[in-house]
Design a protein around this motif. Structure first.
Motif, PDB file in Angstrom:
ATOM      1  N   ASN A 100      55.963  20.668  -8.675  1.00  0.00           N
ATOM      2  CA  ASN A 100      57.267  19.996  -8.798  1.00  0.00           C
ATOM      3  C   ASN A 100      58.325  20.556  -7.858  1.00  0.00           C
ATOM      4  N   HIS A 101      57.880  21.298  -6.848  1.00  0.00           N
ATOM      5  CA  HIS A 101      58.763  21.814  -5.789  1.00  0.00           C
ATOM      6  C   HIS A 101      59.893  22.682  -6.339  1.00  0.00           C
ATOM      7  N   TYR A 104      65.226  23.066  -7.548  1.00  0.00           N
ATOM      8  CA  TYR A 104      64.320  22.188  -6.809  1.00  0.00           C
ATOM      9  C   TYR A 104      64.590  22.298  -5.310  1.00  0.00           C
ATOM     10  N   ALA A 105      63.523  22.390  -4.522  1.00  0.00           N
ATOM     11  CA  ALA A 105      63.647  22.332  -3.062  1.00  0.00           C
ATOM     12  C   ALA A 105      62.314  21.852  -2.495  1.00  0.00           C
ATOM     13  N   TYR A 106      62.325  20.698  -1.870  1.00  0.00           N
ATOM     14  CA  TYR A 106      61.116  20.084  -1.322  1.00  0.00           C
ATOM     15  C   TYR A 106      60.562  20.962  -0.204  1.00  0.00           C
ATOM     16  N   SER A 107      59.285  21.323  -0.279  1.00  0.00           N
ATOM     17  CA  SER A 107      58.685  22.197   0.725  1.00  0.00           C
ATOM     18  C   SER A 107      57.251  21.782   0.992  1.00  0.00           C
ATOM     19  N   ASN A 108      56.895  21.647   2.266  1.00  0.00           N
ATOM     20  CA  ASN A 108      55.517  21.322   2.621  1.00  0.00           C
ATOM     21  C   ASN A 108      54.563  22.453   2.284  1.00  0.00           C
ATOM     22  N   SER A 109      55.079  23.676   2.194  1.00  0.00           N
ATOM     23  CA  SER A 109      54.220  24.808   1.844  1.00  0.00           C
ATOM     24  C   SER A 109      53.620  24.654   0.451  1.00  0.00           C
ATOM     25  N   ASP A 110      54.346  23.990  -0.438  1.00  0.00           N
ATOM     26  CA  ASP A 110      53.890  23.876  -1.822  1.00  0.00           C
ATOM     27  C   ASP A 110      52.505  23.263  -1.917  1.00  0.00           C
ATOM     28  N   VAL A 167      62.331  16.960 -13.306  1.00  0.00           N
ATOM     29  CA  VAL A 167      63.541  17.686 -12.942  1.00  0.00           C
ATOM     30  C   VAL A 167      64.272  16.869 -11.882  1.00  0.00           C
ATOM     31  N   ASP A 168      65.553  17.094 -11.718  1.00  0.00           N
ATOM     32  CA  ASP A 168      66.300  16.399 -10.682  1.00  0.00           C
ATOM     33  C   ASP A 168      65.770  16.796  -9.310  1.00  0.00           C
ATOM     34  N   GLY A 169      65.503  15.809  -8.475  1.00  0.00           N
ATOM     35  CA  GLY A 169      65.008  16.091  -7.132  1.00  0.00           C
ATOM     36  C   GLY A 169      64.471  14.840  -6.487  1.00  0.00           C
ATOM     37  N   ALA A 170      64.797  14.643  -5.219  1.00  0.00           N
ATOM     38  CA  ALA A 170      64.384  13.445  -4.490  1.00  0.00           C
ATOM     39  C   ALA A 170      63.155  13.721  -3.647  1.00  0.00           C
ATOM     40  N   SER A 171      62.338  12.688  -3.485  1.00  0.00           N
ATOM     41  CA  SER A 171      61.228  12.776  -2.545  1.00  0.00           C
ATOM     42  C   SER A 171      61.793  12.741  -1.127  1.00  0.00           C
ATOM     43  N   GLU A 172      60.914  12.895  -0.135  1.00  0.00           N
ATOM     44  CA  GLU A 172      61.361  12.919   1.263  1.00  0.00           C
ATOM     45  C   GLU A 172      60.605  11.877   2.053  1.00  0.00           C
ATOM     46  N   PRO A 173      61.279  10.775   2.480  1.00  0.00           N
ATOM     47  CA  PRO A 173      62.684  10.473   2.214  1.00  0.00           C
ATOM     48  C   PRO A 173      62.875   9.999   0.770  1.00  0.00           C
ATOM     49  N   ALA A 174      64.140   9.885   0.380  1.00  0.00           N
ATOM     50  CA  ALA A 174      64.422   9.418  -0.971  1.00  0.00           C
ATOM     51  C   ALA A 174      63.861   8.013  -1.160  1.00  0.00           C
ATOM     52  N   GLY A 175      63.341   7.769  -2.349  1.00  0.00           N
ATOM     53  CA  GLY A 175      62.844   6.448  -2.694  1.00  0.00           C
ATOM     54  C   GLY A 175      63.926   5.620  -3.353  1.00  0.00           C
ATOM     55  N   PRO A 176      63.589   4.419  -3.821  1.00  0.00           N
ATOM     56  CA  PRO A 176      64.594   3.517  -4.398  1.00  0.00           C
ATOM     57  C   PRO A 176      65.159   4.055  -5.707  1.00  0.00           C
TER      58      PRO A 176
END
Length: 387
Positions: free
Chosen positions: A140-141, A188-194, A301-310
């Motif tokens: 969940n980043h 929350y922080a989107y990371s490709n490492s995850d 949890v609060d957090g947007a995908s990359e890029p944000a979806g609808p």
């Protein structure tokens, strides 16, 4: 020996026609039954590709039970006149994170992995400072892992040789000297490492290569015959050509500019609109896992995908909840050189859509186009949910 899954129930060959707003039974309708006709949706796609900064092509596959609808605009390759096809191959970008989630959650369901297993337990070779990070936090980043794809060394290698073949097992080495960016689980922080770490944990727990796990845990059970995780830069033919769009210059074909090994489990998968719509319906509907793991997956949890979806975005375990004006869908987005993706399904898995654009659209590079794209995507979600 391939990993077996005796507990996996046979999948339905045809999805049911009902859709639900939550896990409890209940109808979903588009703005109290408002109809979204095909002609209006088609115009929305044509307007998108007609923009000066718009993509050369777009294709949307909608699945309603046993019915499939395909809408498209523009071309699969500039200058060819050939329209995008649902069987064209393409890079799914970060939607690949849903695939690594499917593998990991399947192993959790089998008892081979635990959501609270730590990196120290499963991958003791990684930095000790990262040891307390759990599989749940990776999915969940909220892990705090530094993002390897932003490291100067990684970017320098790609700039010098875009086709460079990375050893995916060494991608986290680019940030191994860095501390966690925050206390695991605190934000929350989107990371490709995850998702690199997710795949490595899956390999350690199962004793099988991640590529083999994809085949046994995802491709075969779902009948995905045109989906793969390549290590090189070539795409299977036919394919949707992806473009860098920088008006007033002509679109530049970047379909094969980069190899997939540098993205691996975080974004390297190649699929087709047909396969992607099939996958996300089953995945969004929880068809690969049992109810106990499913309940854990759908803790948000609060957090947007990359890029944000609808609509409003919230992060679950390798899935995002998109709350639109017409209802809720689960899925994932992605963007990479030449491609932007949205793949979502209803919570019961009976309906799904794959929305594929042949240029990279994100907040940092094309914020106005992203805002419009999200509006168009929401219109399609409303059509998906309409009675």
């Amino acid at each position: 020996m391939p990993l077996t899954r005796p507990r996996l129930r046979p999948l339905l060959a045809v999805l049911t026609a009902a859709s639900v707003l939550t896990l409890a039974p209940g109808p979903v309708s588009a703005q109290a039954g408002q109809a979204y006709d095909e002609a209006r949706l088609q115009r929305r796609l044509e307007e998108l590709v007609a923009r000066a900064d718009g993509p050369p092509g777009v294709i949307v596959v909608l699945r309603h039970g046993s019915r499939r609808e395909v809408l498209r605009a523009g071309v699969a390759e500039v200058g060819s006149g050939r329209p995008p096809q649902p069987t064209d191959h393409m890079r799914v970008a970060s939607v690949a994170k849903a695939f690594s989630g499917a593998v990991a959650l399947g192993l959790v369901d089998q008892g081979l992995l635990g959501l609270d297993d730590t990196l120290a337990q499963r991958l003791p070779e990684l930095p000790a400072a990262w040891g307390a990070v759990t599989l749940r936090q990776l999915l969940n980043h909220t892990s705090g892992l530094p993002d390897y794809s932003g490291s100067r060394e990684f970017r320098a290698i790609l700039q010098a040789d875009p086709h460079h073949r990375f050893d995916p097992h060494c991608l986290l080495d680019f940030v191994a000297g860095e501390a966690l960016e925050f206390t695991p689980g605190s934000r929350y922080a989107y990371s490709n490492s995850d998702n690199i770490a997710v795949a490595l944990m899956a390999e350690a727990a199962s004793g099988h290569r991640y590529e083999d796990l994809l085949r046994t845990e995802v491709y075969r059970p779902l009948g995905l015959r045109e989906t793969s995780l390549p290590s090189g830069y070539r795409l299977p033919r036919p394919y949707l050509h992806g473009y860098a769009v920088r008006p007033p210059a002509a679109p530049e074909d970047v379909s094969t500019q980069f190899g997939a090994s540098g993205a691996w489990a975080s974004g390297g998968i190649v699929s087709t609109p047909d396969d992607l719509a099939r996958f996300i319906g089953r995945y969004a509907g929880g068809r690969l896992i049992g109810p106990a793991v499913r309940r854990q997956q759908l803790t948000f949890v609060d957090g947007a995908s990359e890029p944000a979806g609808p609509g409003r975005n919230e992060a679950g375990l390798a899935v995002f909840r998109y709350t639109t004006r017409c209802g809720v869908v689960y899925g994932h987005t992605g963007n990479t050189a030449g491609y932007t993706q949205l793949a979502v399904g209803t919570p019961d898995g009976s309906r799904s859509l794959a929305f594929s654009v042949t240029s990279q659209v994100n907040q940092s590079g094309t914020p106005d186009l992203l805002a419009e794209l999200r509006r168009v995507q929401e219109d399609f979600v409303c059509a998906l949910l309409a009675d």
